[in-house]
Design an enzyme around this catalytic site. Structure first.
Site, PDB file in Angstrom:
ATOM      1  N   SER A  26     -27.795   3.554  31.753  1.00  9.33           N
ATOM      2  CA  SER A  26     -28.588   4.173  30.685  1.00  9.33           C
ATOM      3  C   SER A  26     -29.070   3.142  29.681  1.00  9.33           C
ATOM      4  CB  SER A  26     -27.768   5.258  29.979  1.00  9.33           C
ATOM      5  OG  SER A  26     -27.461   6.304  30.872  1.00  9.33           O
ATOM      6  N   GLU A  77     -41.297  10.617  26.493  1.00 11.42           N
ATOM      7  CA  GLU A  77     -41.910   9.293  26.654  1.00 11.42           C
ATOM      8  C   GLU A  77     -41.171   8.467  27.702  1.00 11.42           C
ATOM      9  OE1 GLU A  77     -44.558   6.653  26.708  1.00 11.42           O
ATOM     10  OE2 GLU A  77     -44.824   8.109  25.086  1.00 11.42           O
ATOM     11  N   LEU A 124     -42.252  21.296   6.318  1.00 13.45           N
ATOM     12  CA  LEU A 124     -42.744  20.721   5.055  1.00 13.45           C
ATOM     13  C   LEU A 124     -43.479  21.770   4.229  1.00 13.45           C
ATOM     14  CD1 LEU A 124     -43.942  17.256   6.384  1.00 13.45           C
ATOM     15  CD2 LEU A 124     -42.089  17.661   4.719  1.00 13.45           C
TER      16      LEU A 124
END
Length: 129
Positions: A26, A77, A124
């Protein structure tokens, strides 16, 4: 090749040795991801956003959701980079299936980023209204 000579030596490891070697694999994956500019940029955002989640979130559930969306972007990603590496290993020539695989991985990254942005904007908005 016989049963005592596996292609994957990890299959013979047991217990803590297996866990240790899996952790090392990993770490190598993170190193490979770090070589990708997009991953480094997203890690830079995560370094800011994860601590900010504790300020923006009003409960542990909100903090967890904010952090989870950031981590999800990093996960997607890394998976996209894995797809691209596998396609590139096959060969450099253009092929419609290779293009589709890379495009699908890229679309997955975009969706994860849009999800992250949407969750953060909602949090927010709620904090400042």
């Amino acid at each position: 090749m016989n049963g005592s000579d596996p292609v994957n030596p990890q299959a013979l490891r047991r217990g803590i040795r297996r866990v240790w070697h899996a952790a090392l694999i990993s770490v190598n994956g993170f190193r490979a991801g770090w070589r990708e500019a997009a991953f480094r940029e997203e890690v830079a955002c995560a370094v800011v956003m994860v601590p900010a989640a504790f300020w923006v979130g009003r409960s542990w559930v909100e903090v967890a959701l904010l952090v989870a969306t950031v981590v999800l972007v990093l996960i997607v990603e890394l998976l996209n980079s894995a797809i691209e590496a596998a396609i590139d290993r096959i060969g450099p020539e253009w092929h419609s299936l290779s293009k589709a695989a890379k495009d699908l991985g890229s679309a997955a990254v975009l969706l994860s980023i849009l999800l992250c942005v949407g969750v953060w904007l909602a949090a927010l908005w709620q904090k400042f209204t």
